[in-house]
Design an enzyme around this catalytic site. Structure first.
Site, short mmCIF file in Angstrom:
data_model
loop_
_atom_site.label_atom_id
_atom_site.label_comp_id
_atom_site.label_asym_id
_atom_site.label_seq_id
_atom_site.Cartn_x
_atom_site.Cartn_y
_atom_site.Cartn_z
N HIS A 1 41.24 37.78 34.73
CA HIS A 1 41.24 39.24 34.60
C HIS A 1 40.14 39.70 33.65
O HIS A 1 39.56 40.78 33.82
CB HIS A 1 42.60 39.74 34.12
CG HIS A 1 43.63 39.83 35.20
ND1 HIS A 1 44.63 38.92 35.35
CD2 HIS A 1 43.77 40.71 36.23
CE1 HIS A 1 45.37 39.23 36.39
NE2 HIS A 1 44.88 40.31 36.94
N ARG B 1 48.66 51.29 41.43
CA ARG B 1 49.48 50.08 41.43
C ARG B 1 50.43 50.14 40.25
O ARG B 1 50.00 50.38 39.11
CB ARG B 1 48.59 48.83 41.33
CG ARG B 1 49.39 47.53 41.36
CD ARG B 1 48.50 46.31 41.35
NE ARG B 1 47.83 46.12 40.07
CZ ARG B 1 46.93 45.16 39.84
NH1 ARG B 1 46.59 44.34 40.81
NH2 ARG B 1 46.37 45.03 38.65
N GLU C 1 49.73 39.06 48.02
CA GLU C 1 48.96 38.15 47.17
C GLU C 1 49.70 36.84 46.90
O GLU C 1 49.24 36.01 46.13
CB GLU C 1 48.59 38.83 45.84
CG GLU C 1 49.75 39.52 45.16
CD GLU C 1 49.32 40.42 44.03
OE1 GLU C 1 48.19 40.26 43.51
OE2 GLU C 1 50.11 41.31 43.64
N ASN D 1 42.44 37.72 44.77
CA ASN D 1 42.32 36.91 43.55
C ASN D 1 43.55 36.01 43.37
O ASN D 1 43.43 34.80 43.19
CB ASN D 1 42.16 37.81 42.32
CG ASN D 1 41.02 38.78 42.45
OD1 ASN D 1 40.11 38.56 43.24
ND2 ASN D 1 41.06 39.86 41.71
N ASP D 2 44.74 36.62 43.39
CA ASP D 2 45.96 35.84 43.23
C ASP D 2 46.31 35.06 44.49
O ASP D 2 46.87 33.97 44.41
CB ASP D 2 47.13 36.74 42.83
CG ASP D 2 47.20 36.95 41.32
OD1 ASP D 2 46.72 36.07 40.58
OD2 ASP D 2 47.73 37.99 40.88
N CYS E 1 41.60 44.48 48.19
CA CYS E 1 41.24 45.09 46.90
C CYS E 1 40.87 44.03 45.87
O CYS E 1 40.62 44.36 44.72
CB CYS E 1 42.37 45.96 46.37
SG CYS E 1 43.87 45.06 45.98
#
Length: 573
Positions: A194, A337, A434, A457-458, A505
């Site tokens: 992050h 979010r 995710e 990402n995750d 995203c």
């Protein structure tokens, strides 16, 4: 002396400037000799730090509200007791006197010795008090070293300062958004942490995993940071400096050319419309969003409103942040979010689990803290009066979580109705895909949600079992891994077939080398850092989807990494 260091480039670009070293009390304690006639002054300095921390704790105790839990008062009392214990206060002073060392080093040595004893304790309760000793020690060290909690940059910072640190948390990087750093370099970290993501959102070059930068670089050394190649050159000679200044100017010219595309419609050569939106952390990011012509906010990371503060943001405070963003976007969609805390982003005073990425984070944390979640949901719903706001739920793994979340949203609506506070009753609810379990059971989520967003990402981290913040395994983090590509292709195809809007995203959305691949897989909505939006738009404008579909399918069928990259190179040529 000039030398070069190599790390992992986490944010592209070239920066040239002077080093500014960031120090953390828990990581770096200087060790130096104190002369005989200075020992008394050093002990006095240590005693003054003890008294300063005692006063801090006393003030906290006196200013506690009447309705705070009894545990908090007990927590403060324990810290005050540890602080006054001779095994810390007297023993450290004795070390200064006997070893003629500075107070910071004496305290650190005493703490290390004490903490070793805690590891030998069998009683769980007593062993867990180790954390309290560490926290008290940190307070004393910060008082000694002049740290008020977070280390503020110098007041006279200029744009060419380069921050050098052992590590930077996302919360610290957000603090530095208000300052004009030219680049960030750190000893540890990975390209998809992050922290790296926030660095990219700041649109400044950044390099992680340098390992010894904080030890080797000196304050005000001249640095060249090449975030694209992952190279740092310390005190370069005139020829090298001139070469990098030329590269820097050329890159800036390219950025200026891209600005011409701001008002151009995002459409492929065959006439397919592609929606390009932006990711933001804070309301002030909107200016960069508008500068790059985004068609909305695809991801507002609301958890950053919770960082760098001792308390939770109130409903009114959150409402103001959401309202400001909605109004400035003038009817364009704003996807908020719900807070995603608990991994490498945590609130002050909260403890992290043994494996934060797999622990109580995101929607799990929200459902475990219903009052905190209720406050946020009320604020988001109230903000729907001011613009086109949507709610996005992170880290869904099963339908039970989704049902609980939908019930929480209904409870928030009921409470607003009871208070006669207006909001948009038809607010859209979306889910982040995710976790592989959610991707494979997508049909269950599609029935209950208005839209979906792939958090690549995750998704990659959990699919490949790789900690994306760990530079030791960073080379294994691969968005082109066949398993990852098949999952993403499955999600996009399933959503498109059901007629449910689907976006990406994660960082893949802003990677221009993957734009055509995602378009070939059927993606028509991207959300990324504003800094990458025009580069992605340029690639969209140059793409003919019917021409790339066949090659995209070949990439999906390839099982060798070299073959995948060879086909991707052909796709982008």
């Amino acid at each position: 002396m000039s030398f070069t260091m190599h790390g992992i480039g986490v944010s592209e670009g070239i920066a040239i400037g002077q080093a500014h070293l960031l120090s953390h009390a828990t990581l770096e304690v200087a060790h130096y000799t104190v002369r005989e006639h200075e020992v008394a002054n050093e002990i006095a300095r240590f005693d003054a730090a003890i008294k300063e921390v005692q006063a801090e704790l006393q003030t906290l105790h006196e200013n506690m509200a009447a309705n705070v839990p009894a545990e908090l008062a007990a927590f403060l009392d324990l810290h005050r007791m540890i602080l006054s214990d001779p095994i810390i206060s007297k023993a450290a002073s004795k070390r200064i006197k006997e070893q003629h060392c500075n107070a910071e080093w004496a305290l650190k040595q005493q703490l290390d010795e004490l903490l070793e004893r805690f590891d030998e304790i069998e009683d769980n309760y007593l062993r867990e008090r180790k954390a309290d000793v560490i926290q008290v020690g940190e307070r004393i060290l910060k008082a000694l070293m002049g740290h008020p909690g977070h280390v503020p940059p110098p007041a006279d910072l200029e744009q060419n300062n380069i921050l050098v640190a052992h590590d930077l948390s996302p919360a610290e990087l957000i603090l530095f958004k208000q300052h004009r750093f030219a680049a960030f370099i750190t000893d540890i970290g990975g390209p998809m942490s992050h922290t790296a993501i926030v660095a990219r959102s700041l649109n400044v070059p950044s390099i992680a995993a340098l390992h010894h930068a904080r030890q080797l670089v000196r304050e005000e050394d001249t640095l060249v940071v090449d975030g694209t190649q992952g190279v740092v050159i310390v005190n370069p000679d005139k020829q090298v400096l001139a070469e990098y200044k030329l590269r820097q100017n050329q890159r800036e010219l390219e950025r200026q050319k891209l600005k011409r595309l701001k008002l151009t419609r995002s459409t492929t050569l065959d006439g397919t419309a592609v929606e390009l939106q932006a990711n933001i952390e804070l309301p002030q990011d909107i200016e960069q969003v508008k500068e790059n012509g985004a068609m909305g906010i695809g991801l507002f990371r609301s958890e950053f409103l919770y960082l760098n503060r001792p308390d939770l943001p109130s409903e009114e405070e959150q409402l103001e942040a959401y309202r400001k963003v909605a109004q400035k976007m003038r009817g364009l969609p704003v996807t908020i979010r719900t807070l995603d805390l608990g991994a490498d982003k945590s609130m002050n005073g909260t403890e992290r689990g043994p494996n934060p990425a797999l622990g109580l984070r995101a929607i799990r944390l929200c459902l475990a803290e219903p009052q905190m979640f209720h406050t946020q949901l009320r604020a988001i719903l109230r903000a729907t009066n001011y613009g086109n706001i949507r709610i996005l739920i992170p880290m869904l793994s099963n339908v039970a979580e989704l049902n609980q979340t939908l019930q929480s949203i209904e409870l928030a609506k009921t409470s607003l109705d009871k208070d006669r506070i207006p909001y948009n009753h038809r607010v859209e609810i979306g889910g982040m895909i995710e976790i592989p379990a959610a991707a494979l059971a997508l049909g269950l989520f599609i029935k209950k949600l208005d839209f979906l967003s792939i958090g690549t990402n995750d998704l990659i981290q959990y699919t490949l079992a790789i900690d994306r913040a760990d530079d030791a395994v960073a080379h294994l983090y691969d968005p082109l891994h066949p398993a990852v590509l098949h999952l993403i292709a499955h999600i996009i195809a399933t959503a498109n077939k059901a007629g449910v809007p689907i976006a990406v995203c994660g960082e893949m959305a802003g990677d221009v080398s993957l734009t055509r691949l995602l378009l070939g897989l059927g993606l028509r909505q991207f959300s990324m850092h504003p800094a990458y939006l025009l580069s992605v738009k340029q690639q969209v404008l140059r793409t003919n989807i019917p021409e790339i579909t066949g090659l995209t399918q070949k990439i999906l069928k390839a099982d060798e990494p070299e073959k995948v990259r060879e086909l991707l190179s052909r796709l982008n040529s």
